[in-house]
Design a protein around this motif. Structure first.
Motif, mmCIF file in Angstrom:
data_model
loop_
_atom_site.group_PDB
_atom_site.id
_atom_site.type_symbol
_atom_site.label_atom_id
_atom_site.label_comp_id
_atom_site.label_asym_id
_atom_site.label_seq_id
_atom_site.Cartn_x
_atom_site.Cartn_y
_atom_site.Cartn_z
ATOM 1 N N MET A 181 0.810 -1.229 0.000
ATOM 2 C CA MET A 181 0.000 0.000 0.000
ATOM 3 C C MET A 181 0.843 1.278 0.000
ATOM 4 S SD MET A 181 -3.205 -1.007 0.047
ATOM 5 C CE MET A 181 -4.121 -2.513 0.445
ATOM 6 N N LEU A 182 0.204 2.344 -0.516
ATOM 7 C CA LEU A 182 0.737 3.695 -0.435
ATOM 8 C C LEU A 182 -0.293 4.602 0.223
ATOM 9 C CD1 LEU A 182 2.256 4.496 -3.963
ATOM 10 C CD2 LEU A 182 3.434 3.628 -1.934
ATOM 11 N N VAL A 183 0.185 5.621 0.951
ATOM 12 C CA VAL A 183 -0.681 6.635 1.549
ATOM 13 C C VAL A 183 -0.258 8.002 1.006
ATOM 14 C CG1 VAL A 183 -1.312 7.812 3.687
ATOM 15 C CG2 VAL A 183 -1.116 5.318 3.653
ATOM 16 N N PRO A 184 -0.996 8.522 0.011
ATOM 17 C CA PRO A 184 -0.653 9.837 -0.537
ATOM 18 C C PRO A 184 -1.468 10.976 0.068
ATOM 19 C CG PRO A 184 -2.172 8.731 -2.006
ATOM 20 C CD PRO A 184 -1.980 7.812 -0.829
ATOM 21 N N LEU A 185 -2.391 10.673 1.002
ATOM 22 C CA LEU A 185 -3.269 11.701 1.567
ATOM 23 C C LEU A 185 -3.794 11.224 2.917
ATOM 24 C CD1 LEU A 185 -5.033 14.354 1.148
ATOM 25 C CD2 LEU A 185 -6.771 12.834 0.197
ATOM 26 N N HIS A 188 -1.457 4.119 -12.778
ATOM 27 C CA HIS A 188 -2.509 5.133 -12.911
ATOM 28 C C HIS A 188 -2.089 6.455 -12.280
ATOM 29 C CE1 HIS A 188 -5.431 2.152 -14.351
ATOM 30 N NE2 HIS A 188 -4.955 1.340 -13.417
ATOM 31 N N GLY A 189 -0.910 6.943 -12.645
ATOM 32 C CA GLY A 189 -0.418 8.195 -12.067
ATOM 33 C C GLY A 189 -1.343 9.374 -12.313
ATOM 34 N N ASP A 190 -1.893 9.459 -13.537
ATOM 35 C CA ASP A 190 -2.777 10.588 -13.845
ATOM 36 C C ASP A 190 -4.079 10.512 -13.048
ATOM 37 O OD1 ASP A 190 -0.915 11.557 -15.631
ATOM 38 O OD2 ASP A 190 -1.883 10.659 -17.395
ATOM 39 N N GLU A 191 -4.628 9.300 -12.934
ATOM 40 C CA GLU A 191 -5.870 9.137 -12.168
ATOM 41 C C GLU A 191 -5.638 9.430 -10.685
ATOM 42 O OE1 GLU A 191 -4.808 7.100 -14.475
ATOM 43 O OE2 GLU A 191 -6.449 6.673 -15.867
ATOM 44 N N LEU A 192 -4.482 8.997 -10.161
ATOM 45 C CA LEU A 192 -4.196 9.256 -8.751
ATOM 46 C C LEU A 192 -4.073 10.756 -8.497
ATOM 47 C CD1 LEU A 192 -3.515 8.388 -5.884
ATOM 48 C CD2 LEU A 192 -1.136 8.064 -6.601
ATOM 49 N N TYR A 250 4.180 6.057 3.382
ATOM 50 C CA TYR A 250 3.688 7.443 3.446
ATOM 51 C C TYR A 250 4.371 8.262 2.365
ATOM 52 C CZ TYR A 250 0.644 7.518 7.536
ATOM 53 O OH TYR A 250 -0.410 7.349 8.385
ATOM 54 N N ARG A 251 3.592 8.895 1.491
ATOM 55 C CA ARG A 251 4.144 9.575 0.320
ATOM 56 C C ARG A 251 3.707 11.042 0.284
ATOM 57 N NH1 ARG A 251 5.826 6.345 -3.827
ATOM 58 N NH2 ARG A 251 6.386 8.370 -4.739
ATOM 59 N N PRO A 252 4.302 11.876 1.152
ATOM 60 C CA PRO A 252 3.985 13.311 1.100
ATOM 61 C C PRO A 252 4.354 13.944 -0.231
ATOM 62 C CG PRO A 252 5.885 12.883 2.532
ATOM 63 C CD PRO A 252 5.275 11.561 2.209
ATOM 64 N N ASP A 253 5.276 13.337 -0.978
ATOM 65 C CA ASP A 253 5.634 13.895 -2.280
ATOM 66 C C ASP A 253 4.456 13.867 -3.243
ATOM 67 O OD1 ASP A 253 6.060 11.016 -2.026
ATOM 68 O OD2 ASP A 253 6.813 11.061 -4.077
ATOM 69 N N LEU A 254 3.654 12.790 -3.193
ATOM 70 C CA LEU A 254 2.474 12.711 -4.060
ATOM 71 C C LEU A 254 1.423 13.732 -3.629
ATOM 72 C CD1 LEU A 254 2.217 8.815 -4.336
ATOM 73 C CD2 LEU A 254 3.143 10.423 -6.027
ATOM 74 N N PHE A 255 1.292 13.923 -2.313
ATOM 75 C CA PHE A 255 0.369 14.947 -1.807
ATOM 76 C C PHE A 255 0.798 16.329 -2.295
ATOM 77 C CE2 PHE A 255 -0.441 18.234 1.342
ATOM 78 C CZ PHE A 255 -1.818 18.153 1.501
#
Length: 374
Positions: free
Chosen positions: A72-76, A224-228, A318-323
């Motif tokens: 899993m990833l957590v972007p938010l 699905h980078g664009d959808e995310l 935890y991916r604050p970069d995606l946020f």
């Protein structure tokens, strides 16, 4: 046609599913070119399994569940606060009789409960039963921490069981459990039905403490980078909308619908009031120190082995970069500084004042008198 894939996102009927519900109802997903179906699920285990096998593209999720699942990833982060510990009215009366001073304190510790647990042991009575929503959950660690602070061993002095959030009140009413730790609005529902009494809220246990997240698998995020990115933009806008006091009446009406949380609007409103934060104070930022606190509790209670690299797990999941990437593109929806971790307010201390050093999560885990670190 936007060229983006249609998404199915899961949620559990809780107040903190609001960002997903709002993003759909207010057209924020559609404005990002996404066609999103929301799927109300029965339990957190179902959410985990469906996201894991791809039956759901992403979901409202327990933060520690994401940390425990390697994929899993957590972007938010979806919210701060919202849960509470509630006991049945009979147990509340026993606690008040055992230690009226402790029960009258502004912040109720488990000291009165420790007295009742000891009395029951002396009488040969079975241990009290408390429910949490999932082994890897803020609710499990909240309850365990609160019990342990008063000298109650959650694995030896009481019985802990796992129950899906919507069934908590029913089982408290039937007497099958003596108390629970769950998210809103189920504590307010128990009070409204004269079945329970709230002893401590998450905002008292850990002001501004973390709770639910939006989770996807790493494989899905890669494909699905664009959808995310589009989904995160919509969810951040929805979180900001949900925090606006002028939108609360509409938010309450949305959440109370049977296809969402499905409880009386008045109860949803009470659970929302001055408790849950969706957006302000950088609530949406998935903070590394929050991940490490969860991992410290997983270590404390023997859910991760001594060789696990807690920092590496926090950084992978935890991916604050995606946020930040999504938030920075939203302009005035967020103060630009809020998308950077060092601009977020410092984490508050827990109710007992014990300091947590993210650089020494294992040392923190081993520092408690009650735990399973050895």
């Amino acid at each position: 046609m936007s060229g983006l894939a249609d998404l199915t996102l899961g949620f559990i009927p809780l107040t903190d599913c609001a960002p997903l519900v709002v993003a759909k109802a207010q057209g924020f997903f559609a404005e990002e070119g996404l066609e999103v179906a929301l799927s109300r699920e029965a339990s957190w285990a179902t959410i985990r399994d469906k996201v894991g096998v791809g039956a759901l593209d992403g979901a409202h999720m327990l933060a520690p569940m994401a940390l425990a699942a390697e994929s899993m990833l957590v972007p938010l982060a979806l919210n701060q606060n919202g849960s509470a510990i509630t006991v049945g009215v009979k147990l509340a009366a026993l606690l008040r009789e055992a230690d009226p001073e402790a029960m009258a304190a502004p912040l109720v510790t488990a000291q009165a409960l420790a007295t009742v647990v000891e009395r029951r042991r002396g009488q040969g009575a079975p241990p009290l039963t408390f429910a949490v929503v999932f082994p890897h959950s803020m609710h499990n660690y909240f309850l365990r921490y609160w019990l342990g602070q008063a000298g109650i061993d959650p694995d030896r002095d009481v019985r802990l069981v796992v129950i899906p959030p919507p069934r908590m009140v029913e089982l408290l009413g039937s007497g099958e459990i003596d108390g629970f730790c769950v998210g809103a609005p189920w504590n307010a529902v128990a009070v409204d039905e004269d079945l329970g009494e709230v002893l401590i809220k998450a905002s008292q246990f850990w002001p501004g403490g973390p709770d639910k997240v939006f989770g996807v698998t790493a494989a899905w995020a890669d494909r699905h980078g664009d959808e995310l990115r589009a989904a995160l933009r919509a969810l951040i806008r929805a979180s900001a909308w949900a925090d606006e006091p002028g939108n609360h009446a509409e938010l309450v009406a949305l959440l109370s619908r049977p296809d969402h949380v499905g409880v009386e609007a008045e109860v949803v409103a009470r659970a929302l009031k001055a408790e849950i934060v969706f957006h302000r104070d950088a609530a949406g930022l998935p903070r590394r120190e929050h991940a490490l606190w969860f991992l410290s509790q997983m270590a404390r209670w023997g859910q991760v082995g001594p060789d696990a690299d807690l920092s590496a797990v926090a950084d992978r999941v935890y991916r604050p970069d995606l946020f930040r990437e999504a938030a920075l593109s939203l302009g005035p929806v967020l103060e630009p500084a809020q998308v950077f971790a060092d601009a977020a307010p410092p984490a508050s201390a827990l109710f007992d004042g014990k300091a947590f050093d993210p650089a020494d999560a294992r040392g923190y885990a081993a520092s408690f008198a009650i735990g399973r670190t050895s």
